[in-house]
Every structure is written in structure tokens, then in C-alpha cells.
Design a protein around this motif. Sequence first.
Motif, PDB file in Angstrom:
ATOM      1  N   GLN A 155      39.173  42.973 -38.391  1.00 61.88           N
ATOM      2  CA  GLN A 155      37.961  42.160 -38.343  1.00 61.88           C
ATOM      3  C   GLN A 155      38.216  40.732 -38.783  1.00 61.88           C
ATOM      4  O   GLN A 155      37.702  39.780 -38.193  1.00 61.88           O
ATOM      5  N   SER A 156      39.017  40.556 -39.827  1.00 57.24           N
ATOM      6  CA  SER A 156      39.313  39.201 -40.299  1.00 57.24           C
ATOM      7  C   SER A 156      40.063  38.415 -39.238  1.00 57.24           C
ATOM      8  O   SER A 156      39.827  37.213 -39.050  1.00 57.24           O
ATOM      9  N   GLY A 157      40.967  39.086 -38.530  1.00 56.38           N
ATOM     10  CA  GLY A 157      41.686  38.409 -37.453  1.00 56.38           C
ATOM     11  C   GLY A 157      40.769  38.038 -36.306  1.00 56.38           C
ATOM     12  O   GLY A 157      40.898  36.961 -35.714  1.00 56.38           O
ATOM     13  N   SER A 158      39.840  38.929 -35.989  1.00 54.18           N
ATOM     14  CA  SER A 158      38.866  38.646 -34.942  1.00 54.18           C
ATOM     15  C   SER A 158      37.992  37.454 -35.317  1.00 54.18           C
ATOM     16  O   SER A 158      37.720  36.576 -34.491  1.00 54.18           O
ATOM     17  N   ASP A 159      37.555  37.412 -36.561  1.00 55.15           N
ATOM     18  CA  ASP A 159      36.745  36.283 -37.032  1.00 55.15           C
ATOM     19  C   ASP A 159      37.538  34.985 -36.956  1.00 55.15           C
ATOM     20  O   ASP A 159      37.004  33.931 -36.592  1.00 55.15           O
ATOM     21  N   ARG A 160      38.798  35.075 -37.309  1.00 52.93           N
ATOM     22  CA  ARG A 160      39.667  33.893 -37.277  1.00 52.93           C
ATOM     23  C   ARG A 160      39.816  33.376 -35.841  1.00 52.93           C
ATOM     24  O   ARG A 160      39.750  32.168 -35.584  1.00 52.93           O
ATOM     25  N   ALA A 161      40.010  34.306 -34.915  1.00 46.52           N
ATOM     26  CA  ALA A 161      40.146  33.921 -33.511  1.00 46.52           C
ATOM     27  C   ALA A 161      38.860  33.301 -32.980  1.00 46.52           C
ATOM     28  O   ALA A 161      38.886  32.313 -32.232  1.00 46.52           O
ATOM     29  N   ASN A 162      37.715  33.854 -33.363  1.00 49.62           N
ATOM     30  CA  ASN A 162      36.429  33.304 -32.924  1.00 49.62           C
ATOM     31  C   ASN A 162      36.224  31.890 -33.436  1.00 49.62           C
ATOM     32  O   ASN A 162      35.695  31.024 -32.734  1.00 49.62           O
ATOM     33  N   THR A 163      36.635  31.644 -34.677  1.00 50.66           N
ATOM     34  CA  THR A 163      36.524  30.302 -35.251  1.00 50.66           C
ATOM     35  C   THR A 163      37.372  29.311 -34.463  1.00 50.66           C
ATOM     36  O   THR A 163      36.938  28.195 -34.172  1.00 50.66           O
ATOM     37  N   ASN A 164      38.563  29.729 -34.091  1.00 49.54           N
ATOM     38  CA  ASN A 164      39.452  28.853 -33.328  1.00 49.54           C
ATOM     39  C   ASN A 164      38.895  28.569 -31.936  1.00 49.54           C
ATOM     40  O   ASN A 164      38.975  27.436 -31.437  1.00 49.54           O
ATOM     41  N   LEU A 165      38.329  29.594 -31.302  1.00 52.41           N
ATOM     42  CA  LEU A 165      37.744  29.403 -29.976  1.00 52.41           C
ATOM     43  C   LEU A 165      36.542  28.466 -30.046  1.00 52.41           C
ATOM     44  O   LEU A 165      36.337  27.627 -29.162  1.00 52.41           O
ATOM     45  N   LYS A 166      35.754  28.593 -31.095  1.00 53.92           N
ATOM     46  CA  LYS A 166      34.614  27.702 -31.300  1.00 53.92           C
ATOM     47  C   LYS A 166      35.073  26.257 -31.429  1.00 53.92           C
ATOM     48  O   LYS A 166      34.512  25.342 -30.817  1.00 53.92           O
ATOM     49  N   ARG A 167      36.132  26.036 -32.184  1.00 52.28           N
ATOM     50  CA  ARG A 167      36.670  24.686 -32.366  1.00 52.28           C
ATOM     51  C   ARG A 167      37.159  24.105 -31.045  1.00 52.28           C
ATOM     52  O   ARG A 167      36.900  22.944 -30.729  1.00 52.28           O
ATOM     53  N   PHE A 168      37.863  24.921 -30.268  1.00 52.07           N
ATOM     54  CA  PHE A 168      38.360  24.471 -28.965  1.00 52.07           C
ATOM     55  C   PHE A 168      37.206  24.050 -28.055  1.00 52.07           C
ATOM     56  O   PHE A 168      37.242  22.988 -27.436  1.00 52.07           O
ATOM     57  N   THR A 169      36.188  24.884 -27.981  1.00 53.10           N
ATOM     58  CA  THR A 169      35.069  24.613 -27.074  1.00 53.10           C
ATOM     59  C   THR A 169      34.276  23.400 -27.524  1.00 53.10           C
ATOM     60  O   THR A 169      33.946  22.516 -26.715  1.00 53.10           O
ATOM     61  N   GLU A 170      33.965  23.324 -28.800  1.00 52.99           N
ATOM     62  CA  GLU A 170      33.188  22.191 -29.319  1.00 52.99           C
ATOM     63  C   GLU A 170      33.936  20.872 -29.175  1.00 52.99           C
ATOM     64  O   GLU A 170      33.304  19.816 -29.053  1.00 52.99           O
ATOM     65  N   ALA A 171      35.269  20.904 -29.170  1.00 54.20           N
ATOM     66  CA  ALA A 171      36.058  19.680 -29.016  1.00 54.20           C
ATOM     67  C   ALA A 171      35.950  19.097 -27.619  1.00 54.20           C
ATOM     68  O   ALA A 171      36.380  17.964 -27.377  1.00 54.20           O
ATOM     69  N   HIS A 172      35.363  19.841 -26.682  1.00 58.00           N
ATOM     70  CA  HIS A 172      35.198  19.380 -25.304  1.00 58.00           C
ATOM     71  C   HIS A 172      33.728  19.123 -24.955  1.00 58.00           C
ATOM     72  O   HIS A 172      33.386  19.031 -23.773  1.00 58.00           O
ATOM     73  N   VAL A 173      32.886  19.001 -25.971  1.00 58.17           N
ATOM     74  CA  VAL A 173      31.458  18.751 -25.740  1.00 58.17           C
ATOM     75  C   VAL A 173      31.073  17.459 -26.449  1.00 58.17           C
ATOM     76  O   VAL A 173      31.060  17.386 -27.682  1.00 58.17           O
ATOM     77  N   VAL A 174      30.789  16.437 -25.664  1.00 56.82           N
ATOM     78  CA  VAL A 174      30.475  15.103 -26.181  1.00 56.82           C
ATOM     79  C   VAL A 174      28.971  14.962 -26.348  1.00 56.82           C
ATOM     80  O   VAL A 174      28.199  15.285 -25.441  1.00 56.82           O
ATOM     81  N   THR A 175      28.565  14.447 -27.492  1.00 54.23           N
ATOM     82  CA  THR A 175      27.132  14.372 -27.821  1.00 54.23           C
ATOM     83  C   THR A 175      26.489  13.083 -27.319  1.00 54.23           C
ATOM     84  O   THR A 175      25.758  12.416 -28.046  1.00 54.23           O
ATOM     85  N   ALA A 176      26.765  12.744 -26.070  1.00 59.89           N
ATOM     86  CA  ALA A 176      26.157  11.558 -25.460  1.00 59.89           C
ATOM     87  C   ALA A 176      26.237  11.672 -23.946  1.00 59.89           C
ATOM     88  O   ALA A 176      27.178  12.251 -23.407  1.00 59.89           O
ATOM     89  N   SER A 177      25.257  11.110 -23.273  1.00 60.74           N
ATOM     90  CA  SER A 177      25.245  10.977 -21.825  1.00 60.74           C
ATOM     91  C   SER A 177      24.003  10.170 -21.444  1.00 60.74           C
ATOM     92  O   SER A 177      22.913  10.505 -21.913  1.00 60.74           O
ATOM     93  N   PRO A 178      24.137   9.116 -20.660  1.00 63.84           N
ATOM     94  CA  PRO A 178      25.354   8.586 -20.070  1.00 63.84           C
ATOM     95  C   PRO A 178      26.368   8.146 -21.138  1.00 63.84           C
ATOM     96  O   PRO A 178      25.978   7.720 -22.222  1.00 63.84           O
ATOM     97  N   TRP A 179      27.642   8.219 -20.767  1.00 61.68           N
ATOM     98  CA  TRP A 179      28.731   7.854 -21.667  1.00 61.68           C
ATOM     99  C   TRP A 179      29.461   6.659 -21.069  1.00 61.68           C
ATOM    100  O   TRP A 179      30.134   6.773 -20.060  1.00 61.68           O
TER     101      TRP A 179
END
Length: 234
Positions: A155-179
Amino acid sequence: MKPYSLAAYLVTPAIFFASSQAQLIPFYNKPSTARHQAEETYRKGGLINQQQRPIMDANGPNIQLPPSSSDDNTPSGPPPQGNVILSDVIGNQRQINIFAGFTRDIATVATRLDASVLNTTVLAPMNSAISALPRKPWEDPKDYAELGATAYEGQSGSDRANTNLKRFTEAHVVTASPWKEGEKVKTLAGTELWWENKGGKAVIQPGEVEVERVVSRVANGEVWMLKGALNYAA
């Protein structure tokens, strides 16, 4: 839940796209987390900004880059769809359906794309770019360095992987548009990005990641298809 062998964790990205349909070897027998939902996608191929407004400028479909007649100096793209929002269109492009699956699985991102009052630019790496990554989006070399081959077990490994996936996805979402070109903005992950016009091509900085084209332009933002993935390290 019982993990697969270490070999499954280290399998090269080329295996995922050995055929025309993306394939991913699962890490768990019965995962039920966002990371598991991301694996399924592989197998299948806040605050309100009061000044945000719907996207209204366009110069025609599939035109990659400025110059644009838009006063906002943003990359040209398809005509705006004022009656739909990002959550309606994020899964429409087959070339980015892996990342689209991530956006649906990560609550912070899914909520934002579904909010008509929050304008957003989604920087979606192409499937081929994700498959070419040196590690999977939910892996972090630091985890292996600290915990070894069992970094993503239990479970701890699964949680760790989910945290990493969240970071990856959020790093590709820009909080502005038009940019606008040259405008430095923050992603949901807190990183700062801007884009430049280099030789008629839009390039995301830092990292020199080229924009293939703008694939969707809707009421609460745009979806940009990227030829590569952005640096998502913590």
C-alpha cells in the motif's frame, strides 16, 4: 495485493508500443488506485481568476504557431468551441489519450478541467513521448535509491506511485489561458513555464519542448499537443 517481479518494473518503454495499440505490464494484481487507472489507459491505447475569459481567437485548424492575429499572441489553433469545456474534449485526440487518462484519474486536474470558471492550458505529451520516457510517470529514481526494488510494493508503494503520477500530470497543467508568448505562469505542480516562438515553432521553456499543435480551443482553455514531456522532477 501482490506485486509482479522486478523485471516488470524495469521493462523498457518500447514494449508499450510494440504494436499499434499501447500495452502496459501491470504492477499489481488488483490495484484500485489512480495509478491503476493510468495503467488501464496504457492498455487501451481553487481560486477563481476574475479576469479569465473564454477563448475567442483562432486562425484555422492545425496551424502550429504564431504569428497570429490574436491580440493575446497565442499559438493558432482550431476554431473555439464556446459551448464545451476542457473535460469534454480532453479525450478526443487518440495521439494523447494516455495523458488524457491521467487527467481524469488525478482529482485536482479533473476538477480544474471541469470548472468553467478556471481557464487552463493543458500541455499534453503525445503517447509516443510518454512511452519514450526514461522512467514511467509514477516512478522516481529517488524512491529506488532509498527503498530499492520494493519501492512500489504494498500500500505504501502504491501511495508513493500515485503521488508521483499526480506530480507528473499537474506539471503539464498551466493555470492560465490565453497564454501569451513569454508570459511566465505556474503549473498546478508549482513549476514555472513560458513559451517562445523559435523559427515558427512554439517551444515550451525550460526544456525546449516543442508544441506539435493546438488541438482544442474551448470555453475554459486550450489543449496543446507536445512532442515531448516536461521535466516533472520534484
